[in-house]
Scaffold this active site. Structure first.
Site, mmCIF file in Angstrom:
data_model
loop_
_atom_site.group_PDB
_atom_site.id
_atom_site.type_symbol
_atom_site.label_atom_id
_atom_site.label_comp_id
_atom_site.label_asym_id
_atom_site.label_seq_id
_atom_site.Cartn_x
_atom_site.Cartn_y
_atom_site.Cartn_z
ATOM 1 N N LYS A 283 0.792 -1.230 0.000
ATOM 2 C CA LYS A 283 0.000 0.000 0.000
ATOM 3 C C LYS A 283 0.831 1.289 0.000
ATOM 4 C CE LYS A 283 -3.934 0.536 0.249
ATOM 5 N NZ LYS A 283 -5.045 0.293 1.124
ATOM 6 N N GLU A 290 -6.372 12.923 1.902
ATOM 7 C CA GLU A 290 -7.548 12.458 2.658
ATOM 8 C C GLU A 290 -7.767 13.300 3.912
ATOM 9 O OE1 GLU A 290 -7.851 7.911 2.830
ATOM 10 O OE2 GLU A 290 -5.831 8.289 2.105
#
Ligand code: ARG
Length: 462
Positions: A283, A290
């Site tokens: 990841k 965000e």
């Protein structure tokens, strides 16, 4: 500790009430403004002869001493002294005695807090303005690099027509340029000096309000004493300006999050602006974008909080208004935390031009241009729309893009098609024929960029 207002009271304040009532925890950040305001007030009191000039001099000297002690970490503020205003006044009287007790002549904490908050917000937004200018600069430099970078434009998040990345960036330039202009517009209304309003009804001393305004660099004085102490429009308006900046940052963040996904893969954030997962080794997450999107929610919360806090208040000052500070401070702190990190994230990300171009292709983004092709050959637009609609339906069945159809296939739908249809619907033509001012053609975007550059040059100077 004896209260500055203790004369009327027989009992001392309950400890819980002291803690509850006190705002020093969060209003101490206005110490500079409070001291500057008091220096101007005292100087005016001395100049007008409302207090002896020698006392005014002692006050001013004492206040400078307090200022430097606070800055050197030598002062501990007291919860019992409630807020920054009374903390400083108490420090002053502890230090210079009798003269210090004359400082509050013709003044109330109600006009004092209105002054301090206006000054604090005016000071801090100078930095906010510079941050916005920096963002505009980053957007412009990036746009200059990408006037030829074709990408899909969307409506309803469905591919619509090809545009360029420069056009997309310049859209954000316009949003943040409006934010900048809203900020300077706000400044005009905040830039008025409220001292002299007293608690609510002015004062019997003939204060020289204009002199105080001038000393503090305000461009004028507030007009009505009741309004001066009960108005928090300037905090609400600023929270509105900031909320809109955050909404703009958040929309861009949302796009960057989408574009960083494997499915889009239009951009990749620099390692320094991404984070990993504690369990999934592969990841790379766009946490910064965000978080900015997330923090937008809290800033909008600050704006709503301020409006709801004010909406039921009778004139003039009410203690509810002490709740204004944490919310407007939070909004300011948050936007000033987000802007620099957003700028650096943007400036360091990799733009995957090939993927953008590939993305612009599928999805019949050139269908409008195919219709325009027939219009240029004389067909009415509505009819051309119908022909191309049928053609698209056919191409979907054949699993082909429009430019993959043979000329015969084109001709089956309309005999006005010729060999030149292929150049007419290439992504480059689709973009470059949109030369209308404000459009994505290279020349049109370059004109936009030139205007933006001149604009930045002119605002940076003042
Ligand atoms: N700490 C107060 C505030 O933030 C200052 C004004 C208090 N005035 C009063 N009359 N209690 O609003």
């Amino acid at each position: 500790m004896a209260k500055l207002w203790g004369g009327r009271f027989q009992k001392s304040t309950d400890k819980k009430v002291d803690d509850f009532n006190s705002s020093i925890r969060f209003d101490k950040r206005m110490y500079k403004q409070d001291i500057r305001g008091s220096i101007a007030h005292a100087t005016m009191l001395g100049k007008t002869g409302i207090i002896p000039k020698s006392d005014a001099d002692k006050i001013v000297e004492g206040l400078y001493g307090i200022l430097s002690d606070i800055e050197n970490g030598k002062v501990e503020f007291l919860i019992d002294a409630e807020d920054i205003h009374m903390n400083i006044e108490k420090l002053l009287t502890d230090r210079i005695g009798e003269a210090g007790k004359r400082l509050h002549t013709g003044r109330s904490r109600n006009d004092q807090v209105a002054l301090d908050l206006r000054m604090y917000l005016l000071d801090e937004t100078n930095t906010l303005r510079l941050m916005l200018l920096h963002l505009l600069d980053v957007l412009l430099s990036l746009a200059k690099e990408h006037t030829k970078t074709i990408m899909p434009g969307y409506t309803h998040l469905q591919k619509a027509q090809p545009v360029t990345f420069a056009l997309h960036l310049m859209a954000y330039f316009e949003m943040f340029r409006r934010d900048l202009s809203r900020l300077s517009d706000w400044r005009k209304r905040c830039d008025l000096m409220p001292l002299g309003a007293g608690a609510l009804a002015g004062t019997t001393y003939l204060l020289d309000r204009g002199f105080v305004a001038e000393q503090l660099g305000f461009s004028g004085i507030t007009r009505n004493s009741l309004d001066s102490v009960s108005d928090r429009d300037f905090a609400i308006e600023l929270a509105g300006v900031i909320s809109l900046i955050m909404v703009h940052l958040s929309r861009f963040s949302e796009e960057l999050i989408l574009w960083s996904s494997h499915e889009f893969s239009f951009v990749e954030m620099d390692d320094a602006f991404s984070t990993g997962s504690s369990i999934m080794p592969q990841k790379k997450n766009p946490d910064v974008a965000e978080l900015i999107r997330g923090k937008t929610g809290r800033v909008i919360g600050d704006l709503s909080g301020l409006m709801v806090m004010m909406k039921g208040l009778p004139l003039a000052y009410n203690k509810d208004m002490q709740e204004d500070k944490e919310q407007i401070f939070d909004a300011l702190d948050t936007v000033m935390l987000c802007l620099p990190v957003f700028c650096d994230m943007l400036a360091t990300m990799t733009v995957k031009k090939d993927n953008m171009l590939r993305g612009s292709k599928g999805g019949f983004t050139n269908a409008t241009d195919a219709a325009d092709y027939l219009v240029k050959k004389g067909m009415p637009f509505r009819q051309a729309h119908e022909v191309i609609g049928n053609l698209v339906f056919y191409a979907i069945k054949e699993n082909k893009a429009l430019d993959e159809l043979t000329l015969d296939e084109f001709k089956n739908f309309c005999d006005m098609f010729d060999e030149d249809i292929y150049t007419a619907i290439s992504m480059q033509t689709c973009v470059n024929e949109r030369k209308v001012p404000g459009g994505p053609a290279e020349d049109a975007v370059n004109a936009e960029i030139a205007e933006a550059e001149a604009f930045l040059g002119s605002v940076s100077e003042n």
